[in-house]
Scaffold this motif. Structure first.
Motif, short mmCIF file in Angstrom:
data_model
loop_
_atom_site.label_atom_id
_atom_site.label_comp_id
_atom_site.label_asym_id
_atom_site.label_seq_id
_atom_site.Cartn_x
_atom_site.Cartn_y
_atom_site.Cartn_z
N ILE A 2 0.84 -1.18 0.00
CA ILE A 2 0.00 0.00 0.00
C ILE A 2 0.88 1.25 0.00
CG2 ILE A 2 -0.24 -0.02 2.53
CD1 ILE A 2 -3.07 1.15 2.12
N ASN A 3 0.50 2.19 -0.81
CA ASN A 3 1.18 3.49 -0.98
C ASN A 3 2.46 3.41 -1.80
OD1 ASN A 3 -0.83 4.82 0.47
ND2 ASN A 3 0.23 4.48 2.42
N ASP A 4 2.89 2.21 -2.19
CA ASP A 4 4.02 2.14 -3.12
C ASP A 4 3.62 2.77 -4.45
OD1 ASP A 4 5.77 0.80 -1.49
OD2 ASP A 4 5.48 -1.17 -2.40
N THR A 5 4.58 3.40 -5.09
CA THR A 5 4.36 3.83 -6.46
C THR A 5 5.48 3.29 -7.33
OG1 THR A 5 5.61 5.90 -6.29
CG2 THR A 5 3.28 5.98 -5.69
N ILE A 6 5.14 2.96 -8.56
CA ILE A 6 6.13 2.54 -9.55
C ILE A 6 5.92 3.36 -10.81
CG2 ILE A 6 6.92 0.67 -11.05
CD1 ILE A 6 6.28 -1.32 -8.92
N LYS A 7 7.01 3.87 -11.33
CA LYS A 7 6.96 4.57 -12.62
C LYS A 7 7.93 3.91 -13.58
CE LYS A 7 7.64 9.13 -14.73
NZ LYS A 7 7.94 10.56 -14.45
N PHE A 8 7.43 3.51 -14.73
CA PHE A 8 8.30 3.02 -15.79
C PHE A 8 8.89 4.24 -16.49
CE2 PHE A 8 6.21 -1.41 -16.81
CZ PHE A 8 6.35 -1.77 -15.47
N ASP A 9 10.18 4.43 -16.36
CA ASP A 9 10.78 5.66 -16.87
C ASP A 9 11.23 5.50 -18.32
OD1 ASP A 9 11.50 8.30 -16.71
OD2 ASP A 9 13.51 7.87 -15.91
N TRP A 10 10.31 5.01 -19.13
CA TRP A 10 10.58 4.92 -20.56
C TRP A 10 9.25 4.95 -21.31
CZ3 TRP A 10 11.11 0.56 -17.37
CH2 TRP A 10 10.24 -0.49 -17.63
N VAL A 11 9.35 5.23 -22.57
CA VAL A 11 8.16 5.21 -23.43
C VAL A 11 8.40 4.24 -24.57
CG1 VAL A 11 7.53 7.59 -22.85
CG2 VAL A 11 9.00 7.13 -24.84
N LEU A 12 7.32 3.73 -25.12
CA LEU A 12 7.42 2.80 -26.24
C LEU A 12 6.70 3.39 -27.46
CD1 LEU A 12 6.80 -0.68 -24.55
CD2 LEU A 12 8.97 0.40 -25.17
N PRO A 13 7.08 2.93 -28.64
CA PRO A 13 6.46 3.46 -29.85
C PRO A 13 5.09 2.85 -30.15
CG PRO A 13 8.14 1.86 -30.40
CD PRO A 13 8.20 2.04 -28.92
N GLU A 14 4.57 2.08 -29.21
CA GLU A 14 3.26 1.47 -29.38
C GLU A 14 2.61 1.34 -28.01
OE1 GLU A 14 4.57 -2.18 -31.12
OE2 GLU A 14 4.71 -3.19 -29.19
N ARG A 26 -4.61 0.67 -20.33
CA ARG A 26 -3.89 0.82 -21.59
C ARG A 26 -2.90 1.97 -21.47
NH1 ARG A 26 -4.89 -1.00 -26.38
NH2 ARG A 26 -6.93 -1.72 -25.72
N VAL A 27 -1.64 1.66 -21.70
CA VAL A 27 -0.60 2.67 -21.67
C VAL A 27 -0.43 3.20 -23.09
CG1 VAL A 27 1.79 3.19 -21.05
CG2 VAL A 27 0.53 1.41 -19.81
N ALA A 28 -0.70 4.48 -23.27
CA ALA A 28 -0.70 5.06 -24.61
C ALA A 28 0.72 5.20 -25.15
CB ALA A 28 -1.39 6.42 -24.58
N VAL A 29 0.81 5.34 -26.44
CA VAL A 29 2.11 5.61 -27.07
C VAL A 29 2.71 6.88 -26.46
CG1 VAL A 29 3.26 6.21 -29.24
CG2 VAL A 29 1.38 4.55 -29.24
N GLY A 30 3.96 6.78 -26.04
CA GLY A 30 4.63 7.94 -25.46
C GLY A 30 4.35 8.17 -23.99
N GLU A 31 3.46 7.37 -23.39
CA GLU A 31 3.14 7.53 -21.96
C GLU A 31 4.09 6.69 -21.11
OE1 GLU A 31 -0.84 6.36 -21.00
OE2 GLU A 31 -0.56 6.56 -18.84
N LYS A 32 4.45 7.21 -19.95
CA LYS A 32 5.21 6.44 -18.97
C LYS A 32 4.22 5.86 -17.96
CE LYS A 32 9.47 9.16 -19.34
NZ LYS A 32 10.47 10.01 -18.63
N LEU A 33 4.22 4.55 -17.84
CA LEU A 33 3.29 3.91 -16.91
C LEU A 33 3.59 4.33 -15.48
CD1 LEU A 33 1.08 1.84 -16.18
CD2 LEU A 33 2.86 0.08 -16.15
N GLU A 34 2.57 4.83 -14.79
CA GLU A 34 2.70 5.18 -13.38
C GLU A 34 1.58 4.49 -12.61
OE1 GLU A 34 3.67 9.27 -12.26
OE2 GLU A 34 3.73 9.76 -14.40
#
Lengths: 149, 164
Positions: free
Chosen positions: A21-33, A60-68
């Protein structure tokens, strides 16, 4: 703290995240799809969504979005990619850590049996909550470790 | 069962309707000719597989480890018929299949995928859509020690389905 593992089977690679609980994860990259995160346990807030998504949930993680992701309770999610998806695989991995050149299942053998080729505990995170920024270098390091297991 | 950009996800959620001992939900998937990847998200279950004699084997008799407690990452060997009896109030597993014609055709009968749905899944134009293919609700009873199918819930005494 959150835990991140990379899993593999004969057709896909999976980035697997276990969070307190309260953990956050950010994928610090973007993909072309675009790609999808699948929540199989718990409840999280994805990105800038106004409310928490309970399991079973998809985002759904959009193109250019960093998953958070922010966990509102202990949660587990995974993000699948096809090994045949050259675009995503080339964007995320290097030659050294590339899952496509790893053995099937990364030779993960918590134990095997007549029924199971792999039966592996998902390490639920322990310790204080944290804000984890996962870089591509981090991901590649995890994949390299799995590849050498 | 639904699609993502590159996969078909089969989600099974079980609810144990009895507060103490009953497990009215069980699931037996068809035998598969490909290894099958499973994320076991929540719950506990007693898991069985069928041996070459056709007998259901309780995995606890082969293992001493907690194979039946989530969360776990599993790959089930091909050509293994398996089933589980839920022992928690909630049980959630997801099976992951690639959007691959050869593999999906193997699963078509077991997952009740129509020819039309198969083409829809594989159509590149649907990549960006979450498509819910179909959903089923089932209620079955099986003996938690033998996986023997039992009569309906109203006919089963709790003593028949007590779990270890």
């Amino acid at each position: 703290m959150a835990s991140v593992e990379v899993r593999k089977d004969i057709h896909s690679v999976y980035i697997q995240c276990a969070m307190r609980i309260n953990d956050t994860i950010k994928f610090d990259w973007v993909l072309p799809e675009s790609y999808t995160a699948i929540l199989i346990k718990g409840s999280v807030v994805f990105g800038v969504e106004p409310a928490a998504t309970p399991a079973l949930g998809l985002y759904r993680v959009a193109v250019g979005e960093k998953l958070e992701v922010e966990a509102t309770e202990a949660s587990v999610l995974f993000v699948p990619f096809l090994l045949s998806d050259t675009s995503a695989m080339d964007a995320m991995f290097t030659a050294a850590d590339d899952p496509r050149t790893a053995s099937d299942y990364y030779n993960v053998t918590d134990f095997q049996s007549t029924a199971y080729r792999v039966n592996s505990t998902i390490s639920e995170s322990t310790g204080p909550s944290e804000n984890l920024v996962l870089t591509l270098a981090d991901l590649q390091g995890i994949a390299l470790t799995a590849k050498g297991a | 069962m639904f699609t993502t950009q590159s996969h078909v996800i089969v989600a099974i959620e079980g609810e144990n309707l009895d507060e103490v001992t009953c497990s009215p939900f069980t699931q037996s998937m068809p035998m598969q000719s490909q290894d099958l990847t499973v994320f076991f998200g929540e719950g506990t279950a007693t898991i069985f597989h069928k041996d070459s004699n056709g007998d259901w084997i309780d995995m606890r008799t082969e293992m001493t480890r907690g194979i039946d407690v989530a969360p776990r990452f599993l790959v089930i060997n091909k050509n293994v018929e398996f089933g589980s009896v839920v022992t928690s109030s909630l049980y959630r597993v997801t099976f992951v299949l690639p959007k691959d014609r050869t593999i999906l055709e193997l699963w078509q009968p077991g997952l009740f995928i129509t020819d039309e749905q198969l083409e829809q899944i594989l159509d590149p134009a649907t990549r960006e859509s979450f498509i819910e293919l179909h959903a089923h609700n089932t209620e079955k009873l099986r003996n938690g020690d033998t996986f023997e199918e039992l009569p309906g819930p109203d006919e089963v005494a709790d003593s028949d389905i007590t779990f270890v």
